[in-house]
Write an enzyme that holds these catalytic residues in place. Sequence first.
Site, PDB file in Angstrom:
ATOM      1  N   GLN B 131      78.690 -36.274  67.968  1.00 31.98           N
ATOM      2  CA  GLN B 131      77.918 -35.168  68.285  1.00 31.98           C
ATOM      3  C   GLN B 131      78.698 -33.911  68.438  1.00 31.98           C
ATOM      4  OE1 GLN B 131      75.838 -35.725  72.122  1.00 31.98           O
ATOM      5  NE2 GLN B 131      74.494 -34.047  71.673  1.00 31.98           N
ATOM      6  N   GLY B 132      78.478 -32.887  67.582  1.00 32.68           N
ATOM      7  CA  GLY B 132      79.045 -31.608  67.541  1.00 32.68           C
ATOM      8  C   GLY B 132      78.403 -30.559  68.273  1.00 32.68           C
ATOM      9  N   SER B 134      79.257 -29.160  71.911  1.00 29.79           N
ATOM     10  CA  SER B 134      80.206 -28.289  72.610  1.00 29.79           C
ATOM     11  C   SER B 134      81.348 -27.571  71.779  1.00 29.79           C
ATOM     12  CB  SER B 134      80.944 -29.133  73.685  1.00 29.79           C
ATOM     13  OG  SER B 134      79.772 -29.645  74.596  1.00 29.79           O
ATOM     14  N   SER B 166      83.046 -37.114  71.334  1.00 29.62           N
ATOM     15  CA  SER B 166      83.267 -38.757  71.382  1.00 29.62           C
ATOM     16  C   SER B 166      83.084 -39.502  70.374  1.00 29.62           C
ATOM     17  CB  SER B 166      82.326 -39.113  72.609  1.00 29.62           C
ATOM     18  OG  SER B 166      82.305 -38.359  73.776  1.00 29.62           O
ATOM     19  N   GLU B 250      68.696 -37.445  74.414  1.00 32.45           N
ATOM     20  CA  GLU B 250      69.956 -37.808  75.098  1.00 32.45           C
ATOM     21  C   GLU B 250      69.927 -38.097  76.579  1.00 32.45           C
ATOM     22  OE1 GLU B 250      73.308 -35.089  74.221  1.00 32.45           O
ATOM     23  OE2 GLU B 250      74.448 -35.940  75.833  1.00 32.45           O
TER      24      GLU B 250
HETATM   25  C1  LIG Z   1      83.656 -37.662  78.581  1.00 35.71           C
HETATM   26  C2  LIG Z   1      82.834 -36.534  77.904  1.00 35.71           C
HETATM   27  C3  LIG Z   1      82.529 -36.687  76.581  1.00 35.71           C
HETATM   28  C4  LIG Z   1      81.943 -35.470  75.868  1.00 35.71           C
HETATM   29  N1  LIG Z   1      81.234 -35.967  74.909  1.00 35.71           N
HETATM   30  C5  LIG Z   1      80.812 -34.812  74.164  1.00 35.71           C
HETATM   31  C6  LIG Z   1      80.524 -35.045  72.677  1.00 35.71           C
HETATM   32  O1  LIG Z   1      80.445 -36.193  72.169  1.00 35.71           O
HETATM   33  N2  LIG Z   1      79.689 -33.940  71.857  1.00 35.71           N
HETATM   34  C7  LIG Z   1      79.752 -32.865  72.363  1.00 35.71           C
HETATM   35  O2  LIG Z   1      79.200 -31.784  71.908  1.00 35.71           O
HETATM   36  N3  LIG Z   1      79.993 -32.767  73.878  1.00 35.71           N
HETATM   37  C8  LIG Z   1      80.542 -33.585  74.476  1.00 35.71           C
HETATM   38  N4  LIG Z   1      80.989 -33.145  75.727  1.00 35.71           N
HETATM   39  C9  LIG Z   1      80.997 -31.961  76.220  1.00 35.71           C
HETATM   40  C10 LIG Z   1      79.869 -31.909  77.327  1.00 35.71           C
HETATM   41  O3  LIG Z   1      78.512 -31.771  76.893  1.00 35.71           O
HETATM   42  C11 LIG Z   1      80.442 -30.413  77.956  1.00 35.71           C
HETATM   43  O4  LIG Z   1      81.541 -30.651  78.601  1.00 35.71           O
HETATM   44  C12 LIG Z   1      79.328 -29.867  79.081  1.00 35.71           C
HETATM   45  O5  LIG Z   1      77.990 -29.526  78.503  1.00 35.71           O
HETATM   46  C13 LIG Z   1      79.969 -28.805  79.811  1.00 35.71           C
HETATM   47  O6  LIG Z   1      80.542 -27.784  79.140  1.00 35.71           O
HETATM   48  P1  LIG Z   1      82.011 -27.166  79.473  1.00 35.71           P
HETATM   49  O7  LIG Z   1      82.789 -28.320  79.512  1.00 35.71           O
HETATM   50  O8  LIG Z   1      82.079 -26.107  78.427  1.00 35.71           O
HETATM   51  O9  LIG Z   1      82.009 -26.594  80.931  1.00 35.71           O
HETATM   52  P2  LIG Z   1      81.285 -25.384  81.231  1.00 35.71           P
HETATM   53  O10 LIG Z   1      80.113 -25.099  80.508  1.00 35.71           O
HETATM   54  O11 LIG Z   1      82.152 -24.039  81.199  1.00 35.71           O
HETATM   55  O12 LIG Z   1      81.073 -25.498  82.997  1.00 35.71           O
HETATM   56  C14 LIG Z   1      82.134 -25.339  83.845  1.00 35.71           C
HETATM   57  C15 LIG Z   1      81.481 -25.368  85.264  1.00 35.71           C
HETATM   58  O13 LIG Z   1      80.571 -24.600  85.575  1.00 35.71           O
HETATM   59  C16 LIG Z   1      79.132 -24.977  85.883  1.00 35.71           C
HETATM   60  N5  LIG Z   1      78.027 -24.236  85.162  1.00 35.71           N
HETATM   61  C17 LIG Z   1      78.112 -23.620  84.015  1.00 35.71           C
HETATM   62  N6  LIG Z   1      77.152 -22.658  83.722  1.00 35.71           N
HETATM   63  C18 LIG Z   1      76.430 -22.946  84.634  1.00 35.71           C
HETATM   64  C19 LIG Z   1      75.239 -22.384  85.167  1.00 35.71           C
HETATM   65  N7  LIG Z   1      74.455 -21.677  84.236  1.00 35.71           N
HETATM   66  N8  LIG Z   1      74.631 -22.641  86.444  1.00 35.71           N
HETATM   67  C20 LIG Z   1      75.460 -23.301  87.201  1.00 35.71           C
HETATM   68  N9  LIG Z   1      76.449 -23.928  87.064  1.00 35.71           N
HETATM   69  C21 LIG Z   1      76.922 -23.663  85.770  1.00 35.71           C
HETATM   70  C22 LIG Z   1      79.123 -26.386  85.204  1.00 35.71           C
HETATM   71  O14 LIG Z   1      78.151 -27.335  85.870  1.00 35.71           O
HETATM   72  C23 LIG Z   1      80.499 -26.756  85.265  1.00 35.71           C
HETATM   73  O15 LIG Z   1      80.820 -27.448  86.465  1.00 35.71           O
HETATM   74  C24 LIG Z   1      81.580 -34.418  76.592  1.00 35.71           C
HETATM   75  C25 LIG Z   1      82.056 -34.103  77.865  1.00 35.71           C
HETATM   76  C26 LIG Z   1      82.677 -35.303  78.357  1.00 35.71           C
HETATM   77  C27 LIG Z   1      83.270 -34.917  79.893  1.00 35.71           C
END
Ligand SMILES: Cc1cc2nc3c(=O)[nH]c(=O)nc-3n(C[C@H](O)[C@H](O)[C@H](O)COP(=O)(O)OP(=O)(O)OC[C@H]3O[C@@H](n4cnc5c(N)ncnc54)[C@H](O)[C@@H]3O)c2cc1C
Lengths: 375, 401
Positions: B131-132, B134, B166, B250
């Site tokens: 999945q692409g 993030s 992932s 999902e």
């Molecule tokens: C093990 C793992 C596997 C993953 N696999 C995939 C994958 O296969 N494909 C893929 O595309 N993505 C994947 N992800 C990514 C995942 O979907 C993102 O990490 C997630 O959506 C959060 O985005 P971010 O990491 O940019 O954090 P950010 O969005 O930067 O968030 C940082 C913090 O701010 C909080 N926050 C952000 N916005 C708000 C808001 N509006 N209100 C309140 N709080 C907020 C969040 O809750 C978090 O605590 C994976 C993540 C993990 C940990």
Amino acid sequence: MSEKVTISFSEEQEQLLEVAINFARDKSPIKTVRALIEDDLGYDGDIWQEMVDLGWLGVALPEEYGGIGLSLAEVVTLAEPMGRHLMATPFYAVTLTGQALLAGGTEAQKQEWLPKLASGTLGACAFYEPSGEWNLGAPDAVATRDGDSLRLSGSKCAVVNGAGAEVLIVSLLLEGAPALVLVEKGQIPDGALRREVSIDETRRTYGLSLDGITVPASQLLDPARTHEALKHIGKVGCLLLAADMCGAAQAALDYIVEYLNTRKQFDRLIGSYQALKHPTVDVLCAIESARSHLYYAAGEFDGPQGDMAVRMAKVAAQGALSFAGDRAIQFHGGFGFTYDCDAQLYRRRAIWGQSQFGDSAYHRQRLAAMLFDAS
Amino acid sequence: MAPTEKELEAFRGEVKAWFEENRPPEPDFLLPQSFMEVGTDEQFYFLRDWQNKVYEAGYLGMAWPEAYGGRGMDQAWQNVVTREMVRQQVPFMVNTIGLNWAGPLILMMGSEEQKKRYIPNILSAEEIWCQGFSEPDHGSDLGNAQLKAERDGDEFVLNGSKIWTSLGRHAKHMILLARSNPEANSKYEGLSFFLAPMDVPGIDVVPIKKMTGEYGFNQTFFTDARIPASTLIGGEGNGWKVAMATLMFERGASGGQAGGHAQMQRESSHLIDLARRSKRGGKPAIEDPLVRDQLVKFVMRERSVRLNSARSAHKALTQDRPHAISISGKYLITELTREMNEYALSLQGTNGAFYVGDPGAVDKGLWHRAYFNAFSATIGGGTSQIQQNIIGERVLGLPKS
Ligand SMILES: Cc1cc2nc3c(=O)[nH]c(=O)nc-3n(C[C@H](O)[C@H](O)[C@H](O)COP(=O)(O)OP(=O)(O)OC[C@H]3O[C@@H](n4cnc5c(N)ncnc54)[C@H](O)[C@@H]3O)c2cc1C
């Protein structure tokens, strides 16, 4: 957790739920609730009569005793909407009294009283005592045999709707063992009932001095079934309160959401602030869980998991309403601190619910034994 | 036609026997607990072969159409299988993204050609999906994704990067959210959704080390990578809607998944078992009143999740907020799992100090790993905080934050 669980929900339950939702909404708007708080009797006799005419007091009583012959699962569908609208009626007290008699009464007592209760005669239960003890099987009040009579002594409290009751079920010790005795209104001396200041002002509860009350020994409930009856009473009490509190918690949530969607600060609706939004979501989740526990317990009441399910339902509902009421106060700011704000009604109701039939820690302690110690 | 309880019961016996007989022997390496933790080739091949075997036995995609490799049966049959897999704790189905969200999505809105092309290989695990969504600078704010997809005749040219991918190293395809029109009226309108091949030139997958010390996810770089326009799904410029539908699958808020479990769920029963084995003051921890109280709380929360879905079966009991249960499920389960695993570490007393690889580690360090890995679900797929926003806004009607 891999086993499938289902919640049974009968057609009767569904029908009663719809009727009760509309009934409670129509008959118990918040201004009526407020007005009844000021009223000495505490409920509207006409509305009570309507409930009696609908047959609601006989729902879970067998047909042979003038009831409808359904079960407590159907009673839950009535009690939940009533809780939601903080509806003040003797429904809880009379239902509990009927169940106490059903489980513990002699055949003659059941023949005499159950049809009356089913048709609206008031009954009440006098189990609690100044000790504050939840264990129904360890009262301090005493009955002493005096020929064919029983002389009662001690005091009872938190007797819901005690003043108007034609019949009371009283727990006490007889010859060292717990027993239940039926006391009729005419046997209670003047002044023996004292209205208490209840934390939940929508309820009318009374203290009862047993000193000087003498009843014929035939008013003793079936001694062979005391234990079973006390267990049943505790279970029914928890189930009814769980339903009541689930209902009230939903109203508290609606009340919070309404304010979060109208009150503005810093030019924004306060509901847009996550410091309010996220806990409110947690209130919702607590309520959803509590309702699931409740309806499972309702359907499973007589089943092998019944005891466990009912305790969990009480714990979950208790948690949801306490949390919802508490946050409702905080999220209304200064207004939340006022008597006029309905938040206090919900918070008070939760405190009352917690005081009856065991709080959450009490039930978790028993649940632990069932879950972890069973061989 | 829906099967009868009796038919299902008989079937369950059959399924039980098959899994007892065919479950793979425990390998001599640690198996991951979910698709987000697959770090080594040996782990991957082990799990891929296992999914293939389950599919060949007829136990996957039972409710998906026969035309695309499924069996066209009632969902109830598949549910029996899935529950039995969980019960026996057999290894999970590794093509999780394909089975649970890309697949249902393609079945819902893909072209006939796309269904024929992709679905059978999702079931058999011959083609793994990733999945692409993030990107390094845009995670929760998914609608702001910036990876460029420029049309060039029958192709799109991709430039930019996706992160936390992932299964990226093993995937044959990626469900990809990309910006096809940077000039669109809103950030949402400029997005398109692709079923992108991973084996074209210009795509580089670089592993990222997780906090557990293992590998599991990746950063995926796109440099002038060309993919056919026929891999578009939902139409150019409609990427946001497609992404939203994907997320509903999902998060388990929409049904239609192929079945099979997606992770080795740690349950309260495992925690209770651990409490029996752990010591407090010379006695089993399970006798400590505080431990008991906490365990009951977990048991109740776990039960509520199951009871919620049981209650969903009755419209009359969800009439006020019909979507509350489905939308809040992910938030409740993932937070509960994280907290239970966290509690397990405290139950271990001083042994909580030992990690995977140390002979003193309780259960080979499983709980520590499980606790760390539990964050994959409280962060991935939309963080718990984002879930709270969604529940607040969609279920309670609260204003946007
Ligand atoms: C093990 C793992 C596997 C993953 N696999 C995939 C994958 O296969 N494909 C893929 O595309 N993505 C994947 N992800 C990514 C995942 O979907 C993102 O990490 C997630 O959506 C959060 O985005 P971010 O990491 O940019 O954090 P950010 O969005 O930067 O968030 C940082 C913090 O701010 C909080 N926050 C952000 N916005 C708000 C808001 N509006 N209100 C309140 N709080 C907020 C969040 O809750 C978090 O605590 C994976 C993540 C993990 C940990």
